[in-house]
Scaffold this motif. Structure first.
Motif, PDB file in Angstrom:
ATOM      1  N   PRO A  29      -7.231   6.623   2.226  1.00 41.94           N
ATOM      2  CA  PRO A  29      -6.175   5.751   2.760  1.00 41.94           C
ATOM      3  C   PRO A  29      -4.818   6.467   2.720  1.00 41.94           C
ATOM      4  O   PRO A  29      -4.545   7.260   1.819  1.00 41.94           O
ATOM      5  CB  PRO A  29      -6.183   4.548   1.812  1.00 41.94           C
ATOM      6  CG  PRO A  29      -6.819   5.041   0.562  1.00 41.94           C
ATOM      7  CD  PRO A  29      -7.737   6.165   0.955  1.00 41.94           C
ATOM      8  N   ARG A  30      -3.996   6.200   3.720  1.00 41.33           N
ATOM      9  CA  ARG A  30      -2.676   6.813   3.797  1.00 41.33           C
ATOM     10  C   ARG A  30      -1.762   6.161   2.765  1.00 41.33           C
ATOM     11  O   ARG A  30      -1.636   4.949   2.713  1.00 41.33           O
ATOM     12  CB  ARG A  30      -2.093   6.617   5.191  1.00 41.33           C
ATOM     13  CG  ARG A  30      -0.824   7.372   5.395  1.00 41.33           C
ATOM     14  CD  ARG A  30      -0.302   7.119   6.808  1.00 41.33           C
ATOM     15  NE  ARG A  30       1.003   7.675   6.952  1.00 41.33           N
ATOM     16  CZ  ARG A  30       2.115   7.150   6.443  1.00 41.33           C
ATOM     17  NH1 ARG A  30       2.071   6.025   5.766  1.00 41.33           N
ATOM     18  NH2 ARG A  30       3.276   7.739   6.611  1.00 41.33           N
ATOM     19  N   VAL A  31      -1.159   6.986   1.918  1.00 41.93           N
ATOM     20  CA  VAL A  31      -0.237   6.496   0.897  1.00 41.93           C
ATOM     21  C   VAL A  31       1.167   6.953   1.275  1.00 41.93           C
ATOM     22  O   VAL A  31       1.393   8.147   1.482  1.00 41.93           O
ATOM     23  CB  VAL A  31      -0.613   7.051  -0.504  1.00 41.93           C
ATOM     24  CG1 VAL A  31       0.381   6.576  -1.547  1.00 41.93           C
ATOM     25  CG2 VAL A  31      -2.015   6.639  -0.874  1.00 41.93           C
ATOM     26  N   PRO A  32       2.109   6.018   1.402  1.00 47.13           N
ATOM     27  CA  PRO A  32       3.465   6.428   1.762  1.00 47.13           C
ATOM     28  C   PRO A  32       4.080   7.327   0.688  1.00 47.13           C
ATOM     29  O   PRO A  32       3.881   7.109  -0.510  1.00 47.13           O
ATOM     30  CB  PRO A  32       4.247   5.119   1.875  1.00 47.13           C
ATOM     31  CG  PRO A  32       3.332   4.031   1.493  1.00 47.13           C
ATOM     32  CD  PRO A  32       1.982   4.593   1.209  1.00 47.13           C
ATOM     33  N   HIS A  38       8.677   0.596  -5.732  1.00 49.64           N
ATOM     34  CA  HIS A  38       9.007  -0.834  -5.745  1.00 49.64           C
ATOM     35  C   HIS A  38       9.753  -1.260  -4.473  1.00 49.64           C
ATOM     36  O   HIS A  38       9.743  -2.430  -4.114  1.00 49.64           O
ATOM     37  CB  HIS A  38       9.837  -1.179  -6.993  1.00 49.64           C
ATOM     38  CG  HIS A  38      11.138  -0.450  -7.095  1.00 49.64           C
ATOM     39  ND1 HIS A  38      11.207   0.867  -7.518  1.00 49.64           N
ATOM     40  CD2 HIS A  38      12.403  -0.823  -6.812  1.00 49.64           C
ATOM     41  CE1 HIS A  38      12.477   1.257  -7.503  1.00 49.64           C
ATOM     42  NE2 HIS A  38      13.214   0.251  -7.078  1.00 49.64           N
ATOM     43  N   LEU A  39      10.391  -0.290  -3.757  1.00 51.58           N
ATOM     44  CA  LEU A  39      11.081  -0.627  -2.516  1.00 51.58           C
ATOM     45  C   LEU A  39      10.148  -0.544  -1.304  1.00 51.58           C
ATOM     46  O   LEU A  39      10.498  -0.969  -0.214  1.00 51.58           O
ATOM     47  CB  LEU A  39      12.282   0.309  -2.292  1.00 51.58           C
ATOM     48  CG  LEU A  39      13.388   0.255  -3.357  1.00 51.58           C
ATOM     49  CD1 LEU A  39      14.475   1.262  -3.033  1.00 51.58           C
ATOM     50  CD2 LEU A  39      13.964  -1.148  -3.475  1.00 51.58           C
ATOM     51  N   ALA A  40       8.965   0.012  -1.498  1.00 49.93           N
ATOM     52  CA  ALA A  40       8.018   0.188  -0.391  1.00 49.93           C
ATOM     53  C   ALA A  40       6.961  -0.909  -0.369  1.00 49.93           C
ATOM     54  O   ALA A  40       5.984  -0.814   0.366  1.00 49.93           O
ATOM     55  CB  ALA A  40       7.346   1.552  -0.514  1.00 49.93           C
ATOM     56  N   GLU A  49       9.742   5.456   3.324  1.00 50.72           N
ATOM     57  CA  GLU A  49       9.381   6.860   3.558  1.00 50.72           C
ATOM     58  C   GLU A  49      10.520   7.593   4.251  1.00 50.72           C
ATOM     59  O   GLU A  49      10.858   8.725   3.900  1.00 50.72           O
ATOM     60  CB  GLU A  49       8.129   6.951   4.442  1.00 50.72           C
ATOM     61  CG  GLU A  49       6.840   6.860   3.691  1.00 50.72           C
ATOM     62  CD  GLU A  49       5.670   7.262   4.572  1.00 50.72           C
ATOM     63  OE1 GLU A  49       5.163   8.392   4.389  1.00 50.72           O
ATOM     64  OE2 GLU A  49       5.268   6.454   5.429  1.00 50.72           O
ATOM     65  N   PHE A  50      11.091   6.947   5.259  1.00 52.85           N
ATOM     66  CA  PHE A  50      12.209   7.549   5.986  1.00 52.85           C
ATOM     67  C   PHE A  50      13.381   7.797   5.033  1.00 52.85           C
ATOM     68  O   PHE A  50      14.002   8.856   5.065  1.00 52.85           O
ATOM     69  CB  PHE A  50      12.651   6.642   7.143  1.00 52.85           C
ATOM     70  CG  PHE A  50      13.940   7.083   7.755  1.00 52.85           C
ATOM     71  CD1 PHE A  50      13.968   8.134   8.663  1.00 52.85           C
ATOM     72  CD2 PHE A  50      15.130   6.471   7.398  1.00 52.85           C
ATOM     73  CE1 PHE A  50      15.171   8.563   9.200  1.00 52.85           C
ATOM     74  CE2 PHE A  50      16.333   6.893   7.937  1.00 52.85           C
ATOM     75  CZ  PHE A  50      16.352   7.945   8.849  1.00 52.85           C
ATOM     76  N   GLU A  51      13.683   6.805   4.189  1.00 51.68           N
ATOM     77  CA  GLU A  51      14.814   6.945   3.260  1.00 51.68           C
ATOM     78  C   GLU A  51      14.595   8.113   2.302  1.00 51.68           C
ATOM     79  O   GLU A  51      15.532   8.868   2.014  1.00 51.68           O
ATOM     80  CB  GLU A  51      15.024   5.633   2.490  1.00 51.68           C
ATOM     81  CG  GLU A  51      15.606   4.543   3.355  1.00 51.68           C
ATOM     82  CD  GLU A  51      15.621   3.173   2.696  1.00 51.68           C
ATOM     83  OE1 GLU A  51      16.317   2.301   3.208  1.00 51.68           O
ATOM     84  OE2 GLU A  51      14.926   2.983   1.664  1.00 51.68           O
TER      85      GLU A  51
END
Length: 195
Positions: A29-32, A38-40, A49-51
């Motif tokens: 599975p794709r994990v960010p 906690h923000l994701a 991810e972008f941040e």
């Protein structure tokens, strides 16, 4: 194209293909990749991810700009000093303090003013008073430093790009996307201030 560039481009394509294949097969599975899990947890893990990407890219850019300026002969400059100097040199036009802060999106003009005083002390910037306004411009020494920075940037940083149309388009689109997102963050900052 150099052998190193070809090799790194091939590696990137292979890594992207492998990641796509892995994502499609359902095996892993794709994990960010984030700095604050906690923000994701909400609706947009992709924004987290972008941040994280923006944080590490921003810090890498700051480090690069300061070290490039040091290589150009100015060792004790901060990232703000570097950005202010480049903007004052921009199009060889005189700039006001408020305009410099506005363009660089620096809310506190005292930070810009401190850099301006430092650049004057380093004898890279000159001033001219017109009425109540003080206008800043680069002198010959400031222009020479910006030129050395440009030369080093071309040699060390720009040479790592392929220079093809696709890459140029992607960079342009990424820049546009960052400007759009900056507006979103500005609006959110205003909303957070009123809570």
């Amino acid at each position: 194209m150099s052998a190193t560039k070809t090799k790194s481009k091939a590696s990137l394509s292979q890594a992207t293909s492998s990641a796509s294949a892995g994502a499609g097969s359902g095996s892993v599975p794709r994990v960010p990749i984030v700095s604050s899990a906690h923000l994701a947890q909400g609706r947009s893990a992709e924004l987290s991810e972008f941040e994280f990407g923006m944080i590490i890219a921003g810090n890498a850019f700051n480090r690069w700009a300061v070290r490039c300026m040091a290589a150009a002969g100015m060792k004790d400059m901060t990232i703000t000093d570097v950005l202010v100097l480049h903007h004052i040199n921009h199009r060889a036009r005189e700039k006001k303090l408020a305009d410099i802060a506005f363009i660089l999106n620096i809310e506190d003009t005292h930070i810009v003013n401190y850099s301006l005083k430092k650049l004057q002390a380093l004898e890279l910037v000159q001033t001219e008073k017109r009425g109540k306004e003080v206008l800043y411009s680069t002198n010959e020494a400031g222009q020479a430093v910006c030129k050395r920075y440009y030369d080093i940037r071309e040699q060390v940083l720009v040479s790592g790009l392929t220079g093809d149309g696709t890459e140029s388009f992607e960079l342009s689109e990424l820049a546009r996307f960052l400007r759009v997102l900056s507006g979103l963050y500005e609006q959110a900052a205003r909303a957070a201030t009123s809570l």
